[in-house]
Write an enzyme that holds these catalytic residues in place. Structure first.
Site, PDB file in Angstrom:
ATOM      1  N   GLY A  15      41.472  34.016  33.464  1.00 48.74           N
ATOM      2  CA  GLY A  15      40.836  34.990  32.594  1.00 48.74           C
ATOM      3  C   GLY A  15      39.327  34.877  32.645  1.00 48.74           C
ATOM      4  N   GLY A  43      36.772   3.367  30.981  1.00 51.07           N
ATOM      5  CA  GLY A  43      37.078   4.144  29.787  1.00 51.07           C
ATOM      6  C   GLY A  43      38.577   4.289  29.619  1.00 51.07           C
ATOM      7  N   ILE A  76      40.782   6.652  30.628  1.00 44.21           N
ATOM      8  CA  ILE A  76      41.551   6.993  31.827  1.00 44.21           C
ATOM      9  C   ILE A  76      41.584   5.831  32.806  1.00 44.21           C
ATOM     10  CG2 ILE A  76      41.665   8.522  33.838  1.00 44.21           C
ATOM     11  CD1 ILE A  76      40.404  10.705  32.078  1.00 44.21           C
ATOM     12  N   GLU A  97      32.413  -1.114  36.043  1.00 43.92           N
ATOM     13  CA  GLU A  97      31.859  -0.376  34.904  1.00 43.92           C
ATOM     14  C   GLU A  97      30.342  -0.531  34.875  1.00 43.92           C
ATOM     15  OE1 GLU A  97      30.705   1.656  31.955  1.00 43.92           O
ATOM     16  OE2 GLU A  97      32.877   1.722  32.313  1.00 43.92           O
ATOM     17  N   SER A 110      36.736   7.501  37.282  1.00 46.19           N
ATOM     18  CA  SER A 110      36.962   8.021  35.919  1.00 46.19           C
ATOM     19  C   SER A 110      35.711   7.769  35.092  1.00 46.19           C
ATOM     20  CB  SER A 110      38.175   7.346  35.289  1.00 46.19           C
ATOM     21  OG  SER A 110      38.044   5.932  35.317  1.00 46.19           O
ATOM     22  N   HIS A 137      59.947  -3.768   5.046  1.00 49.95           N
ATOM     23  CA  HIS A 137      59.969  -5.116   5.640  1.00 49.95           C
ATOM     24  C   HIS A 137      61.279  -5.305   6.398  1.00 49.95           C
ATOM     25  CE1 HIS A 137      59.327  -9.400   6.155  1.00 49.95           C
ATOM     26  NE2 HIS A 137      60.596  -9.573   5.740  1.00 49.95           N
TER      27      HIS A 137
END
Length: 475
Positions: free
Chosen positions: A122, A192, A194, A213, A279, A454
């Site tokens: 669209g 992160g 992912i 990282e 990622s 419990h």
């Protein structure tokens, strides 16, 4: 079929399909346009979440956890498994079946709620009397008229310069969910949600996983106490996590990928992987929306610009989910979708960003809502903290998983709950109690006074609330 609709939703992900269904329930003639295709070319609504995100990743996380338990944990229960083997094709097939069930479920809900579905892309054409003309490019091309438009086109994975996704050697989340054979050496750039979830899947199935990282802190958005425990547990499991890494050249060979990087000590390093998952975040998806043609404003980061009610710069045009500001979470998109449909109907849709829960579906699971302790310190908010370990929880002992704890943060004067942080078994389910409590501005005393079953893991939530005032009963 009418070509005029009260509401047209562009995008059939969590924000889009939920918005369409709610709009239809409110009495609007509603259409939803979505271009996702399954392997046979058929419609596959549900967006990234259903097709290559939340749903398939959880299917593989569950399958890989079963495999690891069968190989390492069942014997503790007196269950001996001999001749354990892995059928990767069948495991991926189950994942695909789960995805298709969700695709079909969305189509069923469209039909049940009388939402007209268009399979295609669209895009805006122009403003017209009564709304906007929307083009649908699918098997054929057609146009419809919408009085209100809700943009819910989601996001795309961010790539690294010089390392475009080929989904064979250099993988986004899409390729990471479709690896045909367990790679011996798997690299993951980005620690992160992912990266950790996908790294966990393939580590359980036998890969040697190295995580690179860039940031100096592990899970910097998470409460520091939780992040420290998570790093300890993931390292213990075998994930090699490297922080403060500066990525250099990435070179794809015929059967492997070489990553050059500088480690946290400033030394040049080189690693060779059979597969590399990148990622490092996601970017808003406005490709092909034709926003510029109708003057739909984007912000400096490429998101559709919206106000607090998700209104865009155009009259009767709204936007929700990953394509707008705020956390890129499926449930945040769903809440915005419902809220916008209700606002169109003149109601008061509600989304509270302060009580949106976050979850990382690793083992242990990590979940949180509200402020972290480091945020409260930075904002100079006086608070009280209480925590309770799953090691002291009877149900956790029976499960054989006593990793982690529940942590409460409450206002020092009013005792109002400011944040709840959980690392441990079923954290993704337990966090909902905290979300409900915070929505009603409950105090830690309120949770402490509620009777919990419990034995249950939720007792750890109660005990953490009691611990805010030093009154934990079971530890």
């Amino acid at each position: 079929m009418s070509k005029n609709f009260d509401v047209v939703v562009i995008g059939g992900g969590p924000g889009g399909y939920i918005a369409a269904i709610r709009a239809a329930q409110l009495g609007f003639s509603t259409a939803c346009i979505d271009e996702w295709k399954n392997a046979k070319g058929g419609a596959a609504p549900g967006g990234t979440c259903t097709n290559v995100g939340c749903i398939p990743s959880k299917a593989l996380l569950q399958s890989s956890e079963h495999y690891e338990h069968a190989g390492h944990a069942f014997s503790e229960h007196g269950i001996e498994v001999k001749g354990l083997s892995l059928d990767m094709k069948k495991m991926l097939g189950r994942k695909d079946t789960v995805v298709k069930q969700n695709n079909d479920g969305i189509l069923y809900l469209f039909k049940k709620n009388k939402v007209t579905f268009f399979h295609g892309r669209g895009s805006f054409v122009k403003a017209v009397d009564g709304g906007h003309e929307i083009k649908i490019a699918g098997a054929t091309e057609e146009s419809i008229i919408a009085k209100h438009v809700i943009v819910a086109t989601g996001s795309n994975p961010r790539s690294l310069p010089g390392a475009d996704f080929d989904e064979k050697l250099i993988l986004s989340n899409t390729g990471a969910l479709a690896i045909a054979d367990v790679p011996k050496r798997l690299g993951v750039i980005g620690a992160g949600v992912i990266g950790l979830e996908m790294g966990s899947v393939w580590r359980r199935l036998g890969s040697e996983v190295t995580v690179l990282e860039a940031l100096p802190a592990f899970l910097g958005a998470v409460d520091e106490q939780v992040a420290k425990e998570a790093l300890k547990q993931f390292t213990k499991q075998g994930l090699a996590i490297n922080l403060s890494v500066k990525i250099g050249a990435i070179t794809a060979g015929k059967n492997d990928v070489t990553v050059n990087y500088v480690d946290d000590k400033g030394a040049a390093q080189k690693a060779v992987f059979d597969k590399l998952i990148i990622s490092i975040g996601r970017i808003p998806n406005t490709i092909g929306l034709n926003a510029e043609a109708v003057g739909l404003k984007l912000d400096e980061r490429g998101f559709v610009a919206v106000d607090g009610d998700c209104k865009t710069s155009l009259p009767n045009v709204w936007a929700v989910g990953d394509v707008v500001r705020g956390p890129m979470l499926a449930h945040k998109a769903e809440e915005e979708g419902v809220a916008v449909a209700e606002r169109i109907a003149g109601q008061h849709g509600h989304v509270n960003f302060n009580t949106i829960p976050w979850v990382i579906y690793t083992s242990p699971e990590i979940a949180w809502v509200g402020k972290t302790e480091q945020q409260l310190k930075a904002e100079k908010i006086a608070y009280k903290a209480g925590s309770f370990p799953f090691l002291a929880n009877g149900r956790a002992r029976a499960l054989g998983d006593t990793t982690g704890f529940v942590k409460f943060l409450a206002d020092a004067k009013t005792d109002e709950i400011l944040g709840v942080h959980i690392i441990g078994p079923q954290a993704s389910e337990l966090i909902s109690e905290a979300v409900v409590a915070m929505e009603f501005r409950a105090s830690s005393e309120d949770i402490a006074r509620i009777c919990h079953a419990h034995p249950s893991l939720s007792e750890a939530v109660k005990e953490a609330a009691l611990a805010v005032d030093g009154r934990a009963l079971n530890f």
